[in-house]
Design a protein around this motif. Structure first.
Motif, PDB file in Angstrom:
ATOM      1  N   LEU A 140       0.858  -1.188   0.000  1.00  0.00           N
ATOM      2  CA  LEU A 140       0.000   0.000   0.000  1.00  0.00           C
ATOM      3  C   LEU A 140       0.889   1.232   0.000  1.00  0.00           C
ATOM      4  O   LEU A 140       1.761   1.374   0.864  1.00  0.00           O
ATOM      5  CB  LEU A 140      -0.911   0.004   1.236  1.00  0.00           C
ATOM      6  N   LEU A 141       0.698   2.096  -0.971  1.00  0.00           N
ATOM      7  CA  LEU A 141       1.453   3.342  -1.075  1.00  0.00           C
ATOM      8  C   LEU A 141       0.476   4.495  -0.886  1.00  0.00           C
ATOM      9  O   LEU A 141      -0.511   4.611  -1.634  1.00  0.00           O
ATOM     10  CB  LEU A 141       2.142   3.438  -2.439  1.00  0.00           C
ATOM     11  N   VAL A 142       0.739   5.342   0.113  1.00  0.00           N
ATOM     12  CA  VAL A 142      -0.174   6.421   0.484  1.00  0.00           C
ATOM     13  C   VAL A 142       0.525   7.761   0.278  1.00  0.00           C
ATOM     14  O   VAL A 142       1.712   7.894   0.597  1.00  0.00           O
ATOM     15  CB  VAL A 142      -0.609   6.292   1.965  1.00  0.00           C
ATOM     16  N   THR A 143      -0.190   8.751  -0.230  1.00  0.00           N
ATOM     17  CA  THR A 143       0.332  10.125  -0.239  1.00  0.00           C
ATOM     18  C   THR A 143      -0.591  10.995   0.601  1.00  0.00           C
ATOM     19  O   THR A 143      -1.811  10.793   0.625  1.00  0.00           O
ATOM     20  CB  THR A 143       0.417  10.711  -1.660  1.00  0.00           C
ATOM     21  N   SER A 144       0.006  11.955   1.294  1.00  0.00           N
ATOM     22  CA  SER A 144      -0.778  12.811   2.182  1.00  0.00           C
ATOM     23  C   SER A 144      -0.007  14.087   2.488  1.00  0.00           C
ATOM     24  O   SER A 144       1.221  14.090   2.473  1.00  0.00           O
ATOM     25  CB  SER A 144      -1.086  12.084   3.497  1.00  0.00           C
ATOM     26  N   ARG A 145      -0.731  15.141   2.758  1.00  0.00           N
ATOM     27  CA  ARG A 145      -0.087  16.360   3.248  1.00  0.00           C
ATOM     28  C   ARG A 145       0.286  16.214   4.726  1.00  0.00           C
ATOM     29  O   ARG A 145       1.022  17.044   5.248  1.00  0.00           O
ATOM     30  CB  ARG A 145      -1.008  17.563   3.053  1.00  0.00           C
ATOM     31  N   ASN A 146      -0.253  15.216   5.363  1.00  0.00           N
ATOM     32  CA  ASN A 146       0.036  14.954   6.770  1.00  0.00           C
ATOM     33  C   ASN A 146       0.979  13.764   6.901  1.00  0.00           C
ATOM     34  O   ASN A 146       0.893  12.812   6.121  1.00  0.00           O
ATOM     35  CB  ASN A 146      -1.248  14.615   7.539  1.00  0.00           C
ATOM     36  N   LYS A 147       1.835  13.829   7.889  1.00  0.00           N
ATOM     37  CA  LYS A 147       2.574  12.624   8.243  1.00  0.00           C
ATOM     38  C   LYS A 147       1.600  11.647   8.893  1.00  0.00           C
ATOM     39  O   LYS A 147       0.745  12.054   9.676  1.00  0.00           O
ATOM     40  CB  LYS A 147       3.701  12.964   9.218  1.00  0.00           C
ATOM     41  N   LEU A 148       1.739  10.375   8.580  1.00  0.00           N
ATOM     42  CA  LEU A 148       0.795   9.369   9.076  1.00  0.00           C
ATOM     43  C   LEU A 148       1.536   8.274   9.831  1.00  0.00           C
ATOM     44  O   LEU A 148       1.540   7.104   9.411  1.00  0.00           O
ATOM     45  CB  LEU A 148       0.002   8.783   7.905  1.00  0.00           C
ATOM     46  N   PRO A 149       2.150   8.594  10.964  1.00  0.00           N
ATOM     47  CA  PRO A 149       2.902   7.567  11.698  1.00  0.00           C
ATOM     48  C   PRO A 149       2.006   6.481  12.282  1.00  0.00           C
ATOM     49  O   PRO A 149       2.476   5.394  12.615  1.00  0.00           O
ATOM     50  CB  PRO A 149       3.588   8.378  12.807  1.00  0.00           C
ATOM     51  N   GLN A 150       0.690   6.773  12.389  1.00  0.00           N
ATOM     52  CA  GLN A 150      -0.221   5.788  12.984  1.00  0.00           C
ATOM     53  C   GLN A 150      -0.357   4.530  12.133  1.00  0.00           C
ATOM     54  O   GLN A 150      -0.848   3.504  12.618  1.00  0.00           O
ATOM     55  CB  GLN A 150      -1.611   6.419  13.179  1.00  0.00           C
ATOM     56  N   LEU A 151       0.068   4.596  10.872  1.00  0.00           N
ATOM     57  CA  LEU A 151      -0.082   3.444   9.980  1.00  0.00           C
ATOM     58  C   LEU A 151       1.065   2.458  10.097  1.00  0.00           C
ATOM     59  O   LEU A 151       1.074   1.442   9.401  1.00  0.00           O
ATOM     60  CB  LEU A 151      -0.186   3.921   8.527  1.00  0.00           C
ATOM     61  N   ASN A 152       2.042   2.745  10.961  1.00  0.00           N
ATOM     62  CA  ASN A 152       3.240   1.906  11.066  1.00  0.00           C
ATOM     63  C   ASN A 152       3.882   1.714   9.687  1.00  0.00           C
ATOM     64  O   ASN A 152       4.255   0.607   9.293  1.00  0.00           O
ATOM     65  CB  ASN A 152       2.897   0.540  11.674  1.00  0.00           C
ATOM     66  N   ALA A 153       3.979   2.818   8.976  1.00  0.00           N
ATOM     67  CA  ALA A 153       4.447   2.775   7.593  1.00  0.00           C
ATOM     68  C   ALA A 153       5.906   3.199   7.503  1.00  0.00           C
ATOM     69  O   ALA A 153       6.456   3.814   8.429  1.00  0.00           O
ATOM     70  CB  ALA A 153       3.585   3.703   6.738  1.00  0.00           C
ATOM     71  N   ARG A 154       6.519   2.879   6.365  1.00  0.00           N
ATOM     72  CA  ARG A 154       7.802   3.487   6.017  1.00  0.00           C
ATOM     73  C   ARG A 154       7.493   4.925   5.602  1.00  0.00           C
ATOM     74  O   ARG A 154       6.808   5.156   4.601  1.00  0.00           O
ATOM     75  CB  ARG A 154       8.455   2.706   4.877  1.00  0.00           C
ATOM     76  N   LEU A 155       7.965   5.902   6.372  1.00  0.00           N
ATOM     77  CA  LEU A 155       7.610   7.311   6.155  1.00  0.00           C
ATOM     78  C   LEU A 155       8.663   7.986   5.288  1.00  0.00           C
ATOM     79  O   LEU A 155       9.863   7.836   5.506  1.00  0.00           O
ATOM     80  CB  LEU A 155       7.480   8.039   7.487  1.00  0.00           C
TER      81      LEU A 155
END
Length: 702
Positions: free
Chosen positions: A189-204
């Motif tokens: 899953l690849l997400v783009t956002s204007r916000n940082k999304l650390p809640q997803l446990n993602a590679r930021l």
């Protein structure tokens, strides 16, 4: 009669019939629902730069790489609106598919996270299930049921075809994305956002603006795509670099600027640069009819809670490239630092971490956006003006206290705010850019008085740090404001400080003019003390210009004036300056006597730092008189004092003179040691040119 429907046939068992009858049935064969697993948007035409970021995304999704944590299941690209998140994600997706990593296909979903009606998680799941070929009547009603079916369908897809890449573009919250997580770890899953999304446990991966080189390349490529012969960027590299800077190296702004140039083939790059020079109106020009930087930022701004929106507006008015948490607290008139609001704004990329912990900055175009928001609403303007007044008064109080500490001498009352010089210098160093910027508010009448007072507090510090360009900027702003206000005393101070900065930069004739104007203003106000200072500084400028006899007459007048008023410290500074002019005129013994008197007076006055300067000047006079042994000893006294005060520039200058004395005495090894020490001192004083020269002289002694 009874009958029933069972599966794909009618059941007439048990029916009673009288006469002939005809049964009619329709049979529909349902094929699989269509899929949309190749819906990836086209690559951005002219995609430029981002090599490191592209590698990072591909590295995260590479199935042949060594075992990685489960966090790589998701990668989240975040950044300011217009920074190029979607373009990078689409480029990475195309590259990954081209390498055969996602044979199961690609799902693309624009979540419209910052629109007035963003896509909800259950709406996204419905769309993705349809794209996976699920018939509408088989899609469950609840979000949890849809998520379960979505994961099951993806798992089946993995078994049949292989891994799938899901690209969720423009998310505004973790809630929009969390249910889109695939259960099968083969998928990504690849997400783009204007916000940082650390809640997803993602590679930021956070995107910054392009480098100057990448921005230049984007402009040039965009023009050449439209017209291969368009060489305006290449032919005007300097103007193109300035255009990129005006656009804040933001991809959206650069693309709009390029479009404006494409639309007007005869428009020079420099002309567009000129249109973007006015900071307040910059965003008005960065609009090509379809795309607008202001509109992009407005989407983020309108989603902010009131406290964060107010903080962003006030931060746009702050002086300098970045500000401390302390200054932010003053801006907002808060009882405690607004740390939570600042952290929230950094997660949206509207605020960035500044140069050091506890410092904050805005991208130039975000700042322009905030200034524009303030300008359009009367209440916001009044709020902003009050905030700027608070910052100026805060800066003045602390800079005045720091200046008191820098000017403190034994016997004087101890300053309260700073325990020692080091603390005062540390605070001034941290706030220097903001202090210099705040003084320039003097151009506005509302802030002129406080800004002029602040300027006077910075003169000693800026001279100490050898920030002469800043000294000139600050003094000119103060001079003009004081002149408009008719305050001749403060105007004289500003002319005097301007002259000192010009003198330190070797601009002797301009310094002479400045000190002459200061002297005349002090005479007109009857300020004998300040007049003496102006005479002394004028004498030094004349000495620097090689006008020795005029300098002697001027400095003698300054000395006599201070003798008459009984000011031993100022008399000592006049004597040592007079010694330099006498030495220049070839009157060596008189120069030695003058420097000796200066040393004794400054020692008596308790000004140890200026005593060190007198020792150094005495060493020069002794060396010129051929008394090299005495000169070496005297230079040692000066060096000891300058090191004590951590005045590394003057320490380097003294070591320079000491090295020359050793060379005259035919002691090359001692000279070399002094040259090397001088290079070190100059380096610590941020004087790289002098440091290089000293190292070169050291090599010559081998």
């Amino acid at each position: 009669m009874t009958n029933g429907y069972d599966g794909d046939h009618l059941d007439f068992r048990g029916g009673e019939f009288t006469g002939p009858f005809t049964a009619k049935a329709e049979y529909h064969e349902h094929g699989p629902a269509p899929t949309a697993l190749d819906a990836l948007p086209a690559r951005a035409v002219g995609f430029t730069g981002r090599d490191g970021e592209l590698r990072a995304l591909l590295d995260a999704f590479d199935p042949s790489a060594p075992e990685r944590p489960a966090a790589v299941l998701v990668a989240a690209v975040s950044g300011l609106g217009g920074i190029g998140k979607t373009a990078l994600a689409v480029e990475a997706a195309h590259e990954a598919c081209g390498r055969g990593w996602f044979p199961g296909g690609v799902l693309f979903m624009d979540l419209h996270g910052y629109d007035d009606d963003p896509v909800t998680a259950d709406q996204a799941l419905e769309a993705l299930l349809r794209a996976l070929g699920t018939a509408p009547e088989h899609i469950p009603a609840t979000a949890d049921e849809r998520a379960a079916l979505y994961r099951s369908t993806l798992a089946e897809r993995a078994r049949e075809r292989g891994a799938v890449l899901i690209l969720a573009d423009n998310a505004s919250s973790p809630e929009q994305v969390r249910l889109l997580l695939p259960g099968n770890t083969r998928h990504r899953l690849l997400v783009t956002s204007r916000n940082k999304l650390p809640q997803l446990n993602a590679r930021l991966l956070s995107l910054d603006e392009l480098t100057p080189e990448e921005a230049y390349a984007l402009l040039d490529r965009a023009l050449r795509i439209a017209d291969p012969s368009d060489s305006r960027v290449a032919d005007g590299a300097e103007a193109a670099a300035e255009l990129a800077s005006r656009c804040g190296h933001l991809p959206l702004a650069l693309q709009i600027a390029a479009a404006l140039l494409v639309l007007d083939r005869d428009k020079p790059v420099a002309e567009l640069v000129a249109e973007l020079t006015e900071f307040r109106n910059r965003l008005t020009h960065l609009d090509d009819g379809e795309r607008s930087v202001r509109a992009a930022f407005d989407l983020s701004y309108r989603r902010l809670p009131p406290e964060q929106a107010r903080l962003l507006r006030l931060l746009s008015l702050a002086p300098g490239p970045d500000v401390s948490t302390e200054v932010v607290t003053v801006l907002t008139e808060a009882d405690a630092p607004p740390t939570r609001a600042l952290d929230a704004l950094t997660r949206t990329h509207l605020v960035e971490r500044g140069n050091g912990r506890g410092r904050w900055r805005l991208h130039d175009l975000v700042r322009a956006f905030g200034v524009g928001v303030v300008a359009r609403v009367a209440g916001f303007r009044e709020e902003g003006e009050a905030a700027r007044e608070r910052v100026l008064e805060f800066y003045y109080r602390w800079a005045d206290a720091a200046d008191d500490r820098l000017r403190w001498l034994p016997g004087m009352p101890e300053p309260e705010r700073f325990a020692d010089r080091a603390q005062a210098l540390e605070w001034l160093d941290g706030e220097r850019a903001g202090l210099v910027a705040a003084v320039q508010w003097a151009a506005e009448e509302r802030y002129a008085d406080a800004a002029v007072r602040l300027a006077a507090c910075l003169a000693e510090y800026l001279e100490w740090r050898r920030s002469f360009d800043d000294g000139i900027t600050v003094s000119r702003a103060a001079r003009e404001a004081a002149h408009r206000a008719g305050d001749r005393h403060r105007e004289g101070d500003a002319w005097n400080n301007l002259g000192l900065a010009l003198w330190q930069m070797g601009r002797a004739e301009e310094a002479i003019d400045a000190h002459t104007r200061a002297r005349d203003l002090y005479q007109a106000t009857g300020n004998r003390y300040r007049e003496g200072t102006a005479w002394t500084n004028l004498g030094l400028a004349l000495w620097q210009a090689g006008r020795a006899e005029e300098a002697i007459d001027t400095l003698t007048r300054a000395r006599d004036l201070y003798q008459a008023t009984g000011n031993r410290y100022r008399e000592g500074t006049a004597w040592t300056s007079l010694g330099l002019a006498l030495q220049q005129a070839g009157r060596a013994e008189e120069a030695i006597d003058a420097h000796t008197r200066a040393r004794d007076l400054l020692r008596t006055a308790g000004n140890r730092h200026h005593e060190g300067m007198a020792w150094g000047n005495l060493g020069l006079a002794l060396e010129e008189a051929g008394r090299v042994g005495e000169a070496v000893e005297v230079y040692g006294k000066a060096l000891e004092i300058f090191r004590e005060f951590e005045d590394w520039y003057r320490a380097g200058h003294t070591l320079h003179n000491l090295a020359l004395a050793h060379q005259v005495a035919h002691r090359p090894s001692d000279a070399r040691a002094c040259w090397l020490q001088a290079a070190d001192a100059y380096t610590r004083a941020n004087a790289p040119t002098e440091a290089t020269q000293a190292r070169t002289r050291a090599e010559e002694q081998l």
